[in-house]
Design a protein around this motif. Structure first.
Motif, PDB file in Angstrom:
ATOM      1  N   ALA A   1       4.149   8.311  -3.941  1.00 54.48           N
ATOM      2  CA  ALA A   1       5.089   7.942  -2.884  1.00 54.48           C
ATOM      3  C   ALA A   1       6.164   9.012  -2.726  1.00 54.48           C
ATOM      4  O   ALA A   1       6.478   9.442  -1.605  1.00 54.48           O
ATOM      5  CB  ALA A   1       5.718   6.591  -3.191  1.00 54.48           C
TER       6      ALA A   1
ATOM      7  N   VAL B   1      -2.294   8.436   4.277  1.00 50.44           N
ATOM      8  CA  VAL B   1      -1.412   7.829   3.276  1.00 50.44           C
ATOM      9  C   VAL B   1      -2.173   6.779   2.470  1.00 50.44           C
ATOM     10  O   VAL B   1      -2.041   6.704   1.236  1.00 50.44           O
ATOM     11  CB  VAL B   1      -0.174   7.208   3.960  1.00 50.44           C
ATOM     12  CG1 VAL B   1       0.618   6.363   2.967  1.00 50.44           C
ATOM     13  CG2 VAL B   1       0.711   8.300   4.539  1.00 50.44           C
TER      14      VAL B   1
ATOM     15  N   PHE C   1      -2.818   6.828  -1.676  1.00 43.79           N
ATOM     16  CA  PHE C   1      -2.440   5.753  -2.599  1.00 43.79           C
ATOM     17  C   PHE C   1      -3.663   5.162  -3.309  1.00 43.79           C
ATOM     18  O   PHE C   1      -3.575   4.768  -4.476  1.00 43.79           O
ATOM     19  CB  PHE C   1      -1.667   4.657  -1.859  1.00 43.79           C
ATOM     20  CG  PHE C   1      -0.203   4.957  -1.725  1.00 43.79           C
ATOM     21  CD1 PHE C   1       0.632   4.930  -2.839  1.00 43.79           C
ATOM     22  CD2 PHE C   1       0.343   5.276  -0.499  1.00 43.79           C
ATOM     23  CE1 PHE C   1       1.983   5.204  -2.726  1.00 43.79           C
ATOM     24  CE2 PHE C   1       1.692   5.558  -0.363  1.00 43.79           C
ATOM     25  CZ  PHE C   1       2.521   5.525  -1.481  1.00 43.79           C
TER      26      PHE C   1
ATOM     27  N   LEU D   1       1.663   5.719  -8.891  1.00 42.19           N
ATOM     28  CA  LEU D   1       2.013   5.272  -7.540  1.00 42.19           C
ATOM     29  C   LEU D   1       3.392   5.770  -7.135  1.00 42.19           C
ATOM     30  O   LEU D   1       3.609   6.181  -5.991  1.00 42.19           O
ATOM     31  CB  LEU D   1       1.958   3.749  -7.474  1.00 42.19           C
ATOM     32  CG  LEU D   1       0.592   3.114  -7.785  1.00 42.19           C
ATOM     33  CD1 LEU D   1       0.694   1.593  -7.753  1.00 42.19           C
ATOM     34  CD2 LEU D   1      -0.452   3.587  -6.781  1.00 42.19           C
ATOM     35  N   GLN D   2       4.333   5.730  -8.083  1.00 39.95           N
ATOM     36  CA  GLN D   2       5.682   6.218  -7.799  1.00 39.95           C
ATOM     37  C   GLN D   2       5.651   7.710  -7.473  1.00 39.95           C
ATOM     38  O   GLN D   2       6.313   8.174  -6.537  1.00 39.95           O
ATOM     39  CB  GLN D   2       6.573   5.972  -9.014  1.00 39.95           C
ATOM     40  CG  GLN D   2       7.973   6.561  -8.902  1.00 39.95           C
ATOM     41  CD  GLN D   2       8.732   6.435 -10.197  1.00 39.95           C
ATOM     42  OE1 GLN D   2       8.834   5.353 -10.772  1.00 39.95           O
ATOM     43  NE2 GLN D   2       9.266   7.554 -10.683  1.00 39.95           N
TER      44      GLN D   2
END
Length: 444
Positions: free
Chosen positions: A16, A43, A47, A12-13
């Motif tokens: 982003a 987006v 994710f 996830l990091q």
């Protein structure tokens, strides 16, 4: 080996950070309709992919494949949001991926050299623990790297211009280079978890950073080259069109002058017969002799452009004051004279045409001064004239199709070994051109 929970959070990091990096390069492109909705859905999809992408293996190869899938998916997402070609999307996303990758390497290097651990650690209960210090380092390193790289490279992307590298093979090579360095970096990072060799790790990280920077330098150097090639092509096409226009203008003005000459004699003959009112005859003669009033400079090409622009200026109440020794321009080709003085006068006319009547004045001087031929034009202007790299910048909203007249003038002047300069102060704009002459007054 990177812990499972760390890899899960890092997905996830990573996504982003990647979306932010790619967004910095993509937002200049033309946007499709309902852009905010498209971006929100794109987006969200990115994710969800990162969240549910399975962690089947915990090694460098599988991590690299996972990052590649994420990258390809962001290219598709960019294509959904922006109204541009595939190569433009790939160009911008490669730049964004390279930026994110470089920031990631810098962050990991800083943590390792400072003896810190990653921001997400796994303890015996396999629960993720949030470390404020390493998270702060993460934000600072990424922000610094993104800010620096954007101001070095990203600011070169202006408006909604097409951004891509002309050669598909070179673009493919850059993509391959990025993928290879990501795989090698993954190998280095996973080896660090198993057995840290600080010297080996530091050297490999610095090599990775240099490789990433090289990719960005090559990308944007090629983009600049493409931009210059496009401008040169536009100027060349303008020059070819001006050559054709010169021939048309020459033939037209020669024909009109010939017809006017014949009509003057016919009117004079009719006047002698007394069949037409004398006042009407004088008015007709004044109208026809408009062509006799133009400056005879001693250079036919310059006479043509002055006659052509003079008609327009008379119609719009613009005064053109000339002190011109056209014979000294013999070393310039007719088409170059037509293009040089045509663009010079067009720019001056465009500047003064909306001014007050007493400010609609254009001065033009051509004279030899020792071993130099000097060309000067001056005119009033209103507002502010912006200069970039010594050249006036067009005030048209769409710069893609304006401002090439000045560049055409610069190329012509440099072609004959001359210099050109522009100066705007106290609401008077001056253009100065100098050509070298031999002591005999000829161009070398």
């Amino acid at each position: 080996m990177m812990p499972v929970t760390s890899l899960f959070v890092y997905k996830l990091q990573f996504m982003a950070a990647l979306l932010v990096a790619e967004g910095l390069f993509l937002f200049h492109l033309r946007r499709r309709g309902q852009f905010p909705l498209r971006v929100a859905l794109a987006v969200l999809a990115c994710f969800l992919l990162a969240l549910f992408f399975p962690i089947v293996r915990y090694n460098a190869l599988y991590a690299s494949v996972m990052f590649l899938v994420f990258f390809v998916f962001t290219i598709l997402a960019a294509r959904v949001c922006f109204d541009t070609g595939w190569r433009s999307c790939i160009f911008c996303t490669v730049a964004g991926y390279t930026m994110q990758h470089l920031a990631s390497v810098c962050y990991d290097l800083v943590l390792t050299l400072c003896g810190l651990s990653a921001g997400t650690q796994v303890y015996s209960d396999d629960a993720a623990h949030f470390d404020p210090l390493t998270t702060l380092v993460l934000l600072e390193v990424y922000a610094l790297v993104y800010w620096c790289l954007y101001h070095i490279f990203g600011h070169k992307l202006k408006g909604d211009e097409e951004v891509t590298i002309k050669s598909p093979s070179l673009l493919a090579l850059l993509v391959l280079t990025v993928l290879v360095e990501i795989v090698l970096n993954a190998v280095v990072v996973y080896r660090k978890y198993e057995n840290l060799d600080l010297i080996y790790y530091t050297a490999a990280s610095l090599a990775n950073i240099l490789c990433s920077l090289s990719v960005l330098v090559i990308q944007f150097s090629m983009l600049l080259q493409k931009s210059l090639e496009t401008e040169l092509d536009v100027v060349y096409q303008m020059w070819r069109q001006e050559q054709k226009q010169f021939q048309i203008s020459k033939e037209t003005i020669d024909l009109i002058n010939m017809k006017c000459h014949d009509m003057k004699h016919q009117i004079h003959s009719i006047g002698k017969q007394g069949t037409i009112d004398p006042a009407a005859l004088r008015e007709m003669e004044e109208t026809i002799t408009i062509y006799d009033a133009f400056v005879k400079t001693g250079n036919q090409a310059l006479d043509i452009i002055l006659a052509e622009k003079g008609l327009y200026c008379q119609k719009n109440h613009i005064t053109v004051s000339c002190m011109v020794d056209g014979e000294k321009l013999g070393f310039l080709s007719d088409s170059d004279i037509y293009s040089l003085f045509g663009n010079l006068l067009d720019n001056a006319i465009q500047t003064v045409i909306n001014l007050e009547p007493d400010k609609r004045v254009i001065g033009l001087t051509v004279r030899s001064e020792g071993d130099l031929l000097s060309i000067n034009s001056h005119n009033y202007y209103a507002g502010e004239i912006k200069m970039e790299q010594g050249l006036p910048v067009t005030d048209k909203e769409d710069r893609r199709y304006h401002g090439f007249g000045v560049k055409s003038m610069v190329l012509i002047v440099e072609k004959y070994g001359g210099t050109i300069s522009f100066d705007a102060r106290d609401h008077v704009f001056n253009l100065n051109i100098l050509f070298p002459l031999t002591p005999g007054g000829e161009h070398p």
